[in-house]
Design an enzyme around this catalytic site. Structure first.
Site, PDB file in Angstrom:
ATOM      1  CB  CYS A 180       6.739   8.827   1.832  1.00 37.22           C
ATOM      2  SG  CYS A 180       5.853   7.882   2.826  1.00 37.22           S
ATOM      3  CG  ASN A 181       7.922   4.047   2.517  1.00 40.97           C
ATOM      4  OD1 ASN A 181       9.118   4.757   3.052  1.00 40.97           O
ATOM      5  ND2 ASN A 181       7.035   3.910   3.833  1.00 40.97           N
ATOM      6  CB  SER A 194       4.238  -0.635   4.767  1.00 45.38           C
ATOM      7  OG  SER A 194       3.387  -0.728   4.087  1.00 45.38           O
ATOM      8  CD  GLU A 204       1.623   2.159   5.652  1.00 43.89           C
ATOM      9  OE1 GLU A 204       0.714   3.023   5.959  1.00 43.89           O
ATOM     10  OE2 GLU A 204       2.410   2.380   4.654  1.00 43.89           O
ATOM     11  CD  GLN A 250      -0.394   8.257   5.044  1.00 39.24           C
ATOM     12  OE1 GLN A 250       0.557   7.905   5.903  1.00 39.24           O
ATOM     13  NE2 GLN A 250      -0.537   9.146   4.481  1.00 39.24           N
ATOM     14  N   GLY A 280      -0.199  15.259   6.940  1.00 39.18           N
ATOM     15  CA  GLY A 280      -0.451  16.340   8.215  1.00 39.18           C
ATOM     16  C   GLY A 280      -1.599  16.153   8.936  1.00 39.18           C
TER      17      GLY A 280
END
Length: 424
Positions: A50-51, A106, A111, A113, A192
């Site tokens: 996502c980044n 990040s 982080e 993940q 999720g």
């Protein structure tokens, strides 16, 4: 062999541009296969989160590979990426990889993940034979280093990710009664699932969950005993009851559209953690709706930031030391492969000579055995001086000069064979 990294990330690339550079599973595999058709690219790994969207390649021509990757993005993704693309080569690319894997690069410093996402990127490339000895070594060393420093420095005593930050934001938003708020998670993938885990840990009592398929719902029910799973096609019907929606799917298309949203009777916070985005931007214009995207979490207060900045500085110093070791490995790997290939060339020439002579001469079995022994020994002696010279080399410059000499004297040992794990 050299490392080159080209891509875009959250630092200076707007969300709407990052969306254009994102890869889904199918386009990721196609991208790796396309890149491997280029003569100047030996191995490739694509990291798309996502980044960030980044491509790492192993190459003998760093300048050519950098241009190939840049053109690949512009041609296959969007020419709007051009002002935002970075190109990092050799040591700078190695440092960048380590900073990414450790979470120093990040949006949320340190982080957790990203480590799993890097592992996935490596495994996906390996599954389609996109990477060999070089990139596998680079990524595995970076992953091992990240695990070590996270244990040693405890840069994130409590797990950090976009999912955890989103859950903490909701908790801050409703400090008095957050546990009773109804929250719908759309997407039962890793993000999720993480959001559900953090809700359990923080004491949220009313989570709901939906996904296009029910492939992971049993696992989600095991994570939080109160989670209620609903059918994906019924997601709009449930929205009026919700206080918060957290969406984190891998869908290439929006999954909540403004013109399909039901009438709301109370405020609704919508958090979109997906890239490409799950929520149509116009949803944020609906009365009573607060729409947050990934980039909004830059401003979320982080109580442990001062500590983690201090730790990040220490980890950065260790990264430089690690890179010194990796570069030494790269240098000596070239020597090891040249030694191996010289030995193999010597063996092949000896066997061809034995076969030729024994086919022309009428020799007894004993004579053939003796002749074979002598020929193998002499061909072995022939390559011993250059092998000893190779093993005495220490610098990159000396090894490169020797590579050119060896490939000139033994044309069959081309530059690609000197590395070993190359395209077949």
């Amino acid at each position: 062999m050299k490392l080159v990294a080209v891509g875009i990330n959250h630092k200076d690339t707007p969300l709407e541009i990052r969306e254009k550079g994102a890869f889904i599973h199918r386009t990721l595999n196609e991208g790796i296969r396309t890149l491997l058709n280029e003569n100047d690219i030996a191995e490739a790994i694509i990291l798309s989160t996502c980044n960030r969207s980044e491509i790492y390649v192993a190459t003998r021509n760093a300048d050519a590979a950098g241009e190939i990757l840049k053109e690949f993005y512009l041609k296959n993704k969007s020419d709007q990426l051009e002002p935002y693309l970075f190109i990092k080569k050799e040591r700078a690319a190695m440092v960048h990889l380590y900073e990414v894997v450790t979470g120093l690069d990040s949006m949320i410093l340190g982080e957790d993940q990203i480590l799993g996402q890097v592992k996935d990127a490596l495994e996906k490339s390996q599954a389609i034979k996109g990477c060999g000895k070089y990139l596998t070594k680079m990524f595995r060393e970076a992953i091992t280093f990240s695990k070590k420093v996270k244990t040693e420095y405890k840069i994130s005593e409590t797990p950090l990710s976009l999912s955890s930050t989103a859950v903490k934001h909701v908790k801050r938003q409703y400090p008095e009664d957050y546990g009773a708020k109804k929250i719908l998670i759309i997407g039962s993938g890793k993000m999720g699932e993480l959001a559900l885990r953090y809700m359990k840990a923080e004491g949220f009592q009313n989570p709901y969950m939906t996904n296009r398929t029910f492939h992971n719902m049993d696992k989600c029910e095991a994570i939080h005993e109160n989670v209620k799973t609903i059918h994906y096609e019924n997601r709009y019907d449930l929205i009026p009851e919700m206080d918060v929606i957290i969406s984190a799917t891998a869908s290439p298309h929006v999954i909540l559209k403004a013109d399909e949203m039901p009438e709301l009777t109370k405020p609704l916070t919508v958090i979109d953690l997906a890239l490409p985005r799950d929520i149509e931007e116009a949803v944020g214009n609906i009365a009573g709706v607060e729409l947050l995207t990934i980039d909004d979490f830059r401003e979320i207060i982080d109580e442990t930031m001062a500590y983690r900045l201090k730790v990040a500085a220490a980890i950065s110093g260790e990264i430089q030391h690690e890179i010194d070791g990796l570069l030494s490995w790269v240098t000596h790997a070239k020597v090891d492969n040249m030694v191996r290939d010289l030995n193999e060339t010597s063996r092949q020439l000896a066997e061809e000579t034995i076969e030729n002579l024994c086919g022309r001469l009428s020799l007894s079995e004993k004579e053939e055995t003796y002749l074979s022994k002598i020929i193998r020994s002499k061909f072995r002696e022939m390559v011993m001086p250059p092998i000893k010279q190779l093993k005495s080399l220490d610098t990159e410059e000396e090894i490169i000069r020797m590579e050119k000499t060896v490939t000139y004297l033994f044309p069959g040992m081309n530059e690609k064979s000197l590395w070993g794990d190359q395209k077949k």
